[in-house]
Design a protein around this motif. Structure first.
Motif, PDB file in Angstrom:
ATOM      1  N   LEU A  55     -42.412  23.035 -38.065  1.00 23.51           N
ATOM      2  CA  LEU A  55     -41.420  23.831 -37.346  1.00 23.51           C
ATOM      3  C   LEU A  55     -40.051  23.182 -37.402  1.00 23.51           C
ATOM      4  O   LEU A  55     -39.032  23.866 -37.591  1.00 23.51           O
ATOM      5  CB  LEU A  55     -41.859  24.010 -35.897  1.00 23.51           C
ATOM      6  N   THR A  56     -40.000  21.847 -37.272  1.00 28.20           N
ATOM      7  CA  THR A  56     -38.714  21.150 -37.347  1.00 28.20           C
ATOM      8  C   THR A  56     -38.069  21.327 -38.717  1.00 28.20           C
ATOM      9  O   THR A  56     -36.851  21.552 -38.823  1.00 28.20           O
ATOM     10  CB  THR A  56     -38.922  19.651 -37.056  1.00 28.20           C
ATOM     11  N   ALA A  57     -38.863  21.257 -39.776  1.00 30.75           N
ATOM     12  CA  ALA A  57     -38.320  21.459 -41.123  1.00 30.75           C
ATOM     13  C   ALA A  57     -37.888  22.904 -41.342  1.00 30.75           C
ATOM     14  O   ALA A  57     -36.867  23.159 -41.987  1.00 30.75           O
ATOM     15  CB  ALA A  57     -39.368  21.058 -42.166  1.00 30.75           C
ATOM     16  N   ALA A  58     -38.655  23.856 -40.781  1.00 28.97           N
ATOM     17  CA  ALA A  58     -38.318  25.266 -40.972  1.00 28.97           C
ATOM     18  C   ALA A  58     -37.043  25.648 -40.229  1.00 28.97           C
ATOM     19  O   ALA A  58     -36.298  26.528 -40.676  1.00 28.97           O
ATOM     20  CB  ALA A  58     -39.478  26.145 -40.501  1.00 28.97           C
ATOM     21  N   ARG A  59     -36.746  25.000 -39.110  1.00 31.56           N
ATOM     22  CA  ARG A  59     -35.546  25.318 -38.338  1.00 31.56           C
ATOM     23  C   ARG A  59     -34.278  25.006 -39.126  1.00 31.56           C
ATOM     24  O   ARG A  59     -33.224  25.608 -38.887  1.00 31.56           O
ATOM     25  CB  ARG A  59     -35.544  24.546 -37.020  1.00 31.56           C
ATOM     26  N   ALA A  60     -34.362  24.075 -40.076  1.00 36.57           N
ATOM     27  CA  ALA A  60     -33.187  23.733 -40.881  1.00 36.57           C
ATOM     28  C   ALA A  60     -32.925  24.758 -41.978  1.00 36.57           C
ATOM     29  O   ALA A  60     -31.826  24.765 -42.552  1.00 36.57           O
ATOM     30  CB  ALA A  60     -33.375  22.343 -41.497  1.00 36.57           C
ATOM     31  N   GLU A  61     -33.898  25.623 -42.253  1.00 38.59           N
ATOM     32  CA  GLU A  61     -33.749  26.579 -43.362  1.00 38.59           C
ATOM     33  C   GLU A  61     -33.765  28.041 -42.924  1.00 38.59           C
ATOM     34  O   GLU A  61     -33.229  28.895 -43.619  1.00 38.59           O
ATOM     35  CB  GLU A  61     -34.876  26.350 -44.385  1.00 38.59           C
TER      36      GLU A  61
END
Length: 431
Positions: A55-61
């Motif tokens: 989720l943390t990685a997806a929030r950046a994209e």
């Protein structure tokens, strides 16, 4: 404990909260699909900790994920963990986690450390939400404890905020009062064994409201048929407005039903040493009415009215409320088997079981052996009371839910069901 209040956001805040509600629903569907896919491909069970990193990685994209507060997204993953835990708990009635469609209730949850509340006046207060600011709500009663979490939700009547509160209230010692038996029915919402008159739930909809609801349902059916025929199934604004009007009417009906249920269960728990009720299986009682126009069930039309009456009186919700209210007020809930409570004579010197004593399941009970006469629901309440008295406390609040398997050595049925669902890959993926 929970405390719910009516929330009054500004138009701009309402737009943001509605967008967040749809985002949390989409995130739930994505997280559930990921768990099922990973288990199907690799046999690995994901939890909130692993998915939180994704989720943390997806929030950046992904833009809409970045707009959603990080704590609200993490709460979705924790709730998904809880849904799986409840499913695999043999003493919990929860089913396998399901995908949420667009019409699902909008809801956004926050942990307590991210929410601040302040009182404005005797009847008004504000709650501070991340990225939104202060939102006013009607302080209908005091919070009464330490704030632990907050959930923003919307139903047919508008927006609400629910606070999880640590009140510090401990169960009081057992009270020394006589017990009672309660028969939950349809014609009589509740008949207490120690009373001579039934307690009937007031009409949840007035006659004009029923007529209006019928008109709106017919209007909705026509608009949906038109949308499928000429608009490719796309819902128009008029159709959505009709759906909102129906939801508002049904929300008022649910609130009135809930008001009667809370008053009934509170009165029973506060004024009786123990409360005996039947161990009803509501899903089994209403199962025969399920069906569609293409594949109808058995005697759907004959059973539909009865099923609506059973569900409108919500015996399962009354059971749930009595479980915790009896602990709070020093009473005890005793759940007894439901078989033959309606056919057993309430005369202590007779107590014969004969279906002929209640011909046609009417309102009058006349024992064919001793001639004892009584209202059928009151007679059943007396029998429930007698069974609860004989248990002497051996039937406790935890008897409502039973394990799905009787032998711990056998494979768990819920595990097999979860594996079959995960491997099949079926389900609604509406986002």
């Amino acid at each position: 404990m929970g405390r719910q209040y009516r929330l009054y956001p500004t138009p701009g805040q309402e737009e943001v909260l509605a967008a967040w509600g749809h985002s949390t629903r989409a995130l739930w569907n994505l997280a559930l699909e990921q768990r099922r896919y990973v288990y199907k491909q690799r046999g690995v069970t994901l939890r909130a900790f692993e998915q939180g990193q994704y989720l943390t990685a997806a929030r950046a994209e992904i833009g809409w994920l970045a707009e959603l507060p990080a704590t609200a997204g993490q709460q979705v993953l924790r709730h998904l963990d809880l849904a799986y835990d409840n499913f695999f708990n043999p003493s919990h009635p929860a089913g396998y986690p399901q995908f949420k469609k667009r019409g699902h209730r909008l809801k956004v949850s926050f942990p307590g450390q991210k929410v601040t509340m302040r009182k404005l006046s005797r009847h008004w207060a504000e709650v501070r939400l991340p990225k939104v600011g202060w939102v006013r709500f009607r302080l209908s009663r005091s919070l009464g404890g330490t704030l632990r979490n907050a959930t923003i939700s919307k139903n047919g009547t508008g927006w609400h905020v629910s606070f999880g509160v640590a009140t510090g209230i401990k169960p009081v010692p057992r009270m020394d009062k006589p017990g009672c038996g309660v028969d939950f029915g349809v014609a009589a919402s509740a008949f207490v064994s120690t009373e001579d008159r039934p307690r009937r739930m007031p009409e949840t909809l007035t006659k004009p409201e029923k007529a209006r609801l019928k008109h709106l349902e017919q209007k909705k059916a026509r608009q949906i048929a038109y949308a499928k025929k000429y608009q490719g199934g796309h819902y128009s604004n008029r159709l959505r407005h009709t759906i909102e009007q129906i939801a508002k009417t049904k929300a008022h009906q649910a609130n009135r039903r809930s008001d009667f249920t809370h008053k009934l269960t509170t009165d029973l728990a506060k004024n009786h040493g123990y409360v005996g009720i039947e161990d009803l299986r509501v899903m089994n009682m209403t199962r025969s009415s399920k069906g569609t126009a293409e594949r109808p069930g058995k005697k759907v039309k004959a059973k539909a009215t009865l099923n609506r009456g059973i569900l409108d009186n919500c015996p399962g919700e009354r059971h749930r409320q009595l479980e915790y209210k009896t602990r709070i007020y020093g009473s005890e809930l005793r759940v007894v088997p439901a078989f033959h409570t309606s056919n057993t004579c309430g005369n202590p010197s007779c107590r014969m079981v004969d279906p002929e004593s209640r011909p046609g399941c009417g309102r009058l009970f006349v024992c064919v052996h001793c001639g004892f006469e009584d209202d059928a629901d009151h007679n059943a309440a007396v029998e429930i009371h007698a069974r609860a008295r004989r248990t002497g406390g051996s039937v406790t609040n935890s008897t409502r839910r039973r394990p799905l398997v009787s032998s711990p050595g056998k494979p768990r049925r819920r595990m097999r069901e979860a594996q079959s669902v995960a491997r099949s890959g079926n389900g609604n993926r509406s986002r």
